[in-house]
Scaffold this motif. Structure first.
Motif, PDB file in Angstrom:
ATOM      1  N   TRP A 158      22.909  -7.658 -10.455  1.00 17.87           N
ATOM      2  CA  TRP A 158      22.862  -6.845  -9.240  1.00 17.87           C
ATOM      3  C   TRP A 158      21.756  -5.805  -9.393  1.00 17.87           C
ATOM      4  CZ3 TRP A 158      26.516  -7.062  -5.087  1.00 17.87           C
ATOM      5  CH2 TRP A 158      27.553  -7.987  -5.281  1.00 17.87           C
ATOM      6  N   ILE A 159      21.395  -5.158  -8.279  1.00 13.99           N
ATOM      7  CA  ILE A 159      20.524  -3.984  -8.329  1.00 13.99           C
ATOM      8  C   ILE A 159      21.317  -2.797  -7.810  1.00 13.99           C
ATOM      9  CG2 ILE A 159      18.527  -2.836  -7.298  1.00 13.99           C
ATOM     10  CD1 ILE A 159      16.984  -5.365  -7.447  1.00 13.99           C
ATOM     11  N   GLU A 160      21.409  -1.764  -8.632  1.00  9.58           N
ATOM     12  CA  GLU A 160      22.075  -0.536  -8.220  1.00  9.58           C
ATOM     13  C   GLU A 160      21.165   0.303  -7.330  1.00  9.58           C
ATOM     14  OE1 GLU A 160      25.295   0.592  -8.984  1.00  9.58           O
ATOM     15  OE2 GLU A 160      25.539  -1.493  -9.627  1.00  9.58           O
ATOM     16  N   LYS A 161      19.935   0.475  -7.748  1.00  8.94           N
ATOM     17  CA  LYS A 161      18.968   1.224  -6.942  1.00  8.94           C
ATOM     18  C   LYS A 161      17.561   0.914  -7.432  1.00  8.94           C
ATOM     19  CE  LYS A 161      19.426   5.479  -9.673  1.00  8.94           C
ATOM     20  NZ  LYS A 161      19.720   6.942  -9.589  1.00  8.94           N
ATOM     21  N   SER A 162      16.586   1.179  -6.571  1.00  6.10           N
ATOM     22  CA  SER A 162      15.194   0.944  -6.940  1.00  6.10           C
ATOM     23  C   SER A 162      14.289   1.893  -6.169  1.00  6.10           C
ATOM     24  CB  SER A 162      14.791  -0.511  -6.651  1.00  6.10           C
ATOM     25  OG  SER A 162      14.945  -0.819  -5.278  1.00  6.10           O
ATOM     26  N   ASP A 163      13.192   2.259  -6.792  1.00  2.89           N
ATOM     27  CA  ASP A 163      12.221   3.153  -6.169  1.00  2.89           C
ATOM     28  C   ASP A 163      10.850   2.814  -6.736  1.00  2.89           C
ATOM     29  OD1 ASP A 163      11.263   5.105  -4.528  1.00  2.89           O
ATOM     30  OD2 ASP A 163      11.863   6.793  -5.785  1.00  2.89           O
ATOM     31  N   SER A 164       9.811   2.994  -5.939  1.00  3.75           N
ATOM     32  CA  SER A 164       8.480   2.658  -6.422  1.00  3.75           C
ATOM     33  C   SER A 164       7.405   3.343  -5.594  1.00  3.75           C
ATOM     34  CB  SER A 164       8.257   1.144  -6.368  1.00  3.75           C
ATOM     35  OG  SER A 164       8.180   0.687  -5.033  1.00  3.75           O
ATOM     36  N   TYR A 165       6.192   3.396  -6.156  1.00  4.32           N
ATOM     37  CA  TYR A 165       5.021   3.765  -5.380  1.00  4.32           C
ATOM     38  C   TYR A 165       3.902   2.818  -5.787  1.00  4.32           C
ATOM     39  CZ  TYR A 165       3.164   6.245  -9.502  1.00  4.32           C
ATOM     40  OH  TYR A 165       2.707   6.559 -10.759  1.00  4.32           O
ATOM     41  N   ALA A 166       2.832   2.806  -4.998  1.00  5.25           N
ATOM     42  CA  ALA A 166       1.684   1.970  -5.324  1.00  5.25           C
ATOM     43  C   ALA A 166       0.405   2.707  -4.978  1.00  5.25           C
ATOM     44  CB  ALA A 166       1.744   0.639  -4.561  1.00  5.25           C
ATOM     45  N   SER A 167      -0.671   2.377  -5.667  1.00  4.10           N
ATOM     46  CA  SER A 167      -1.948   3.056  -5.439  1.00  4.10           C
ATOM     47  C   SER A 167      -3.064   2.048  -5.188  1.00  4.10           C
ATOM     48  CB  SER A 167      -2.319   3.929  -6.643  1.00  4.10           C
ATOM     49  OG  SER A 167      -2.569   3.124  -7.768  1.00  4.10           O
ATOM     50  N   ASN A 168      -4.084   2.513  -4.474  1.00  7.06           N
ATOM     51  CA  ASN A 168      -5.248   1.709  -4.111  1.00  7.06           C
ATOM     52  C   ASN A 168      -4.851   0.534  -3.224  1.00  7.06           C
ATOM     53  OD1 ASN A 168      -8.026   1.471  -4.143  1.00  7.06           O
ATOM     54  ND2 ASN A 168      -8.077   0.179  -5.961  1.00  7.06           N
ATOM     55  N   ILE A 169      -3.879   0.764  -2.351  1.00  4.84           N
ATOM     56  CA  ILE A 169      -3.273  -0.311  -1.573  1.00  4.84           C
ATOM     57  C   ILE A 169      -3.709  -0.318  -0.111  1.00  4.84           C
ATOM     58  CG2 ILE A 169      -1.183  -0.564  -2.939  1.00  4.84           C
ATOM     59  CD1 ILE A 169       0.157   1.367  -0.911  1.00  4.84           C
ATOM     60  N   ASP A 170      -3.441  -1.451   0.532  1.00  7.50           N
ATOM     61  CA  ASP A 170      -3.482  -1.556   1.980  1.00  7.50           C
ATOM     62  C   ASP A 170      -2.139  -1.021   2.469  1.00  7.50           C
ATOM     63  OD1 ASP A 170      -2.921  -2.596   4.606  1.00  7.50           O
ATOM     64  OD2 ASP A 170      -4.546  -4.054   4.337  1.00  7.50           O
ATOM     65  N   CYS A 171      -2.143   0.151   3.091  1.00  8.01           N
ATOM     66  CA  CYS A 171      -0.891   0.820   3.445  1.00  8.01           C
ATOM     67  C   CYS A 171      -0.081   0.053   4.483  1.00  8.01           C
ATOM     68  CB  CYS A 171      -1.170   2.235   3.943  1.00  8.01           C
ATOM     69  SG  CYS A 171      -1.821   3.342   2.664  1.00  8.01           S
ATOM     70  N   ALA A 172      -0.753  -0.593   5.432  1.00  5.55           N
ATOM     71  CA  ALA A 172      -0.026  -1.349   6.441  1.00  5.55           C
ATOM     72  C   ALA A 172       0.728  -2.508   5.807  1.00  5.55           C
ATOM     73  CB  ALA A 172      -0.993  -1.855   7.515  1.00  5.55           C
ATOM     74  N   ALA A 173       0.109  -3.172   4.836  1.00  5.01           N
ATOM     75  CA  ALA A 173       0.788  -4.255   4.127  1.00  5.01           C
ATOM     76  C   ALA A 173       1.937  -3.709   3.283  1.00  5.01           C
ATOM     77  CB  ALA A 173      -0.203  -5.014   3.247  1.00  5.01           C
ATOM     78  N   TRP A 174       1.720  -2.586   2.645  1.00  7.70           N
ATOM     79  CA  TRP A 174       2.753  -1.986   1.781  1.00  7.70           C
ATOM     80  C   TRP A 174       3.999  -1.615   2.581  1.00  7.70           C
ATOM     81  CZ3 TRP A 174       4.059  -1.958  -3.045  1.00  7.70           C
ATOM     82  CH2 TRP A 174       4.882  -0.954  -3.567  1.00  7.70           C
ATOM     83  N   ASP A 175       3.812  -1.155   3.801  1.00  3.50           N
ATOM     84  CA  ASP A 175       4.955  -0.833   4.650  1.00  3.50           C
ATOM     85  C   ASP A 175       5.822  -2.068   4.913  1.00  3.50           C
ATOM     86  OD1 ASP A 175       4.334   1.814   4.820  1.00  3.50           O
ATOM     87  OD2 ASP A 175       3.389   1.702   6.793  1.00  3.50           O
ATOM     88  N   LYS A 176       5.240  -3.249   4.769  1.00  2.76           N
ATOM     89  CA  LYS A 176       5.991  -4.488   4.968  1.00  2.76           C
ATOM     90  C   LYS A 176       6.479  -5.067   3.641  1.00  2.76           C
ATOM     91  CE  LYS A 176       3.146  -5.602   9.009  1.00  2.76           C
ATOM     92  NZ  LYS A 176       2.147  -6.558   9.577  1.00  2.76           N
TER      93      LYS A 176
END
Length: 342
Positions: free
Chosen positions: A290-308
């Motif tokens: 199972w996954i209890e929780k998850s969090d992340s960030y990303a850099s140098n990305i296409d923000c519109a794609a990341w939102d998806k």
């Protein structure tokens, strides 16, 4: 969805659990006096230097609390805001910013210890050049009896987590597959429906890598650094679980015509708490990952794609005053709460 507790006195009950509901005017020249000749000359054009071309577009995903049955969605805002040069970012600041570090969780843990390959290729000039390649960066802590879990149960749980992490973040076939079943089927049967729902909603980006349409990686293996740790605890329903915390930085190389170090590198930093419930506390369909929780960030990305929940290289741009420390995104010991420039 929570793991389903085993009904008292019904060890062979295989009836399907019922999921809980999901949450959803200027003065004149004369008044100023004589103006020096040097002020009348136009300012020379200054081309952006090597340092100015290192940019970071920063976004953030936060995944569902699968184990708690609560959907948590902290998606990044849209739009690309790039940042300053890799060495030159300090000139935008009045004073340097020191980002807080993450306190390692309690329990047994293992930190990436494999040696990096020779520094050649797209990661040169970035901290990721010192990271091991691929799965070599995922070290398992020693399996010991922990709470109600035997050493064998801990070994099996760690193996499940490692396999899922490798599929989610390193398996190129999974990155571009039509469906996410290569990963979904590694979860407990009762968890799979919610995991599938994470992909169209974009929430899966907090724990799994999927490439945006048209995006592709170079042949260079991703670079990885971080740690795995585990401890025995209970969830909010009193179910005994082995919680395995994975905190890793993943660096991916995308094709780019730029020769500036890091221009083709996308970095993802995630912290995911995986869990395996004690088989004596849940019905058969809830036994497994199972996954209890998850969090992340990303850099140098296409923000519109990341939102998806998808990964693609960001567009070239130049820096501004709200940029984060470029090194911070490569450090698994830094907080995930970095300035958001998406």
């Amino acid at each position: 969805m929570r793991p389903s507790p085993r009904p008292p006195g019904k060890s062979d009950d295989r009836s399907p659990p019922h999921p809980e509901p999901r949450p959803a005017g200027h003065p004149s020249d004369e008044s100023l006096g004589p103006v020096p000749e040097w002020l009348r000359q136009p300012a020379p054009d200054v081309q952006p230097g090597r340092a100015d071309r290192w940019r970071i577009a920063l976004g953030r995903h936060s995944g569902r609390l699968l184990g708690g049955g609560v959907a948590v969605l902290l998606l990044a805002c849209s739009g690309v805001v790039a940042t300053v040069g890799y060495q030159g970012y300090q000139r935008w600041r009045a004073a340097p910013v020191a980002y807080p570090t993450i306190s390692p969780p309690s329990g047994e843990q293992a930190v990436t210890s494999a040696s990096p390959p020779p520094a050649t290729g797209p990661f040169d000039g970035t901290p990721a050049a010192g990271f091991p390649e691929g799965a070599a960066g995922i070290a398992l802590p020693p399996a010991k009896r922990t709470g109600p879990f035997t050493a064998r149960q801990v070994t099996d749980a760690l193996a499940k987590v490692r396999k899922a992490v490798v599929t989610a973040r390193l398996d190129r076939a999974f990155f571009t597959a039509k469906d996410p079943e290569r990963l979904v089927r590694q979860f407990a049967p009762d968890a799979r429906a919610d995991v599938r729902d994470d992909f169209p909603s974009g929430e899966a980006g907090s724990y799994a890598t999927r490439l945006a349409p048209g995006a592709r990686l170079t042949a260079d293996p991703p670079r990885v650094r971080g740690r795995l740790s585990y401890r025995a605890t209970k969830d909010r329903d009193g179910i005994r679980i082995l919680a395995v915390t994975a905190n890793f930085v993943w660096a991916y190389a995308f094709p780019t015509a730029s020769t500036t170090p890091g221009d083709g590198v996308v970095v993802v930093h995630d912290t995911v708490v995986w869990s395996v419930p004690h088989p004596g506390d849940v019905r058969p369909g809830s036994v497994g990952l199972w996954i209890e929780k998850s969090d992340s960030y990303a850099s140098n990305i296409d923000c519109a794609a990341w939102d998806k929940g998808l990964l693609a290289l960001g567009r070239p741009s130049f820096g501004g005053p709200a940029d984060p420390d470029p090194d911070a995104v490569f450090d698994p010991d830094k907080t995930l709460d970095l300035p958001d420039t998406c």
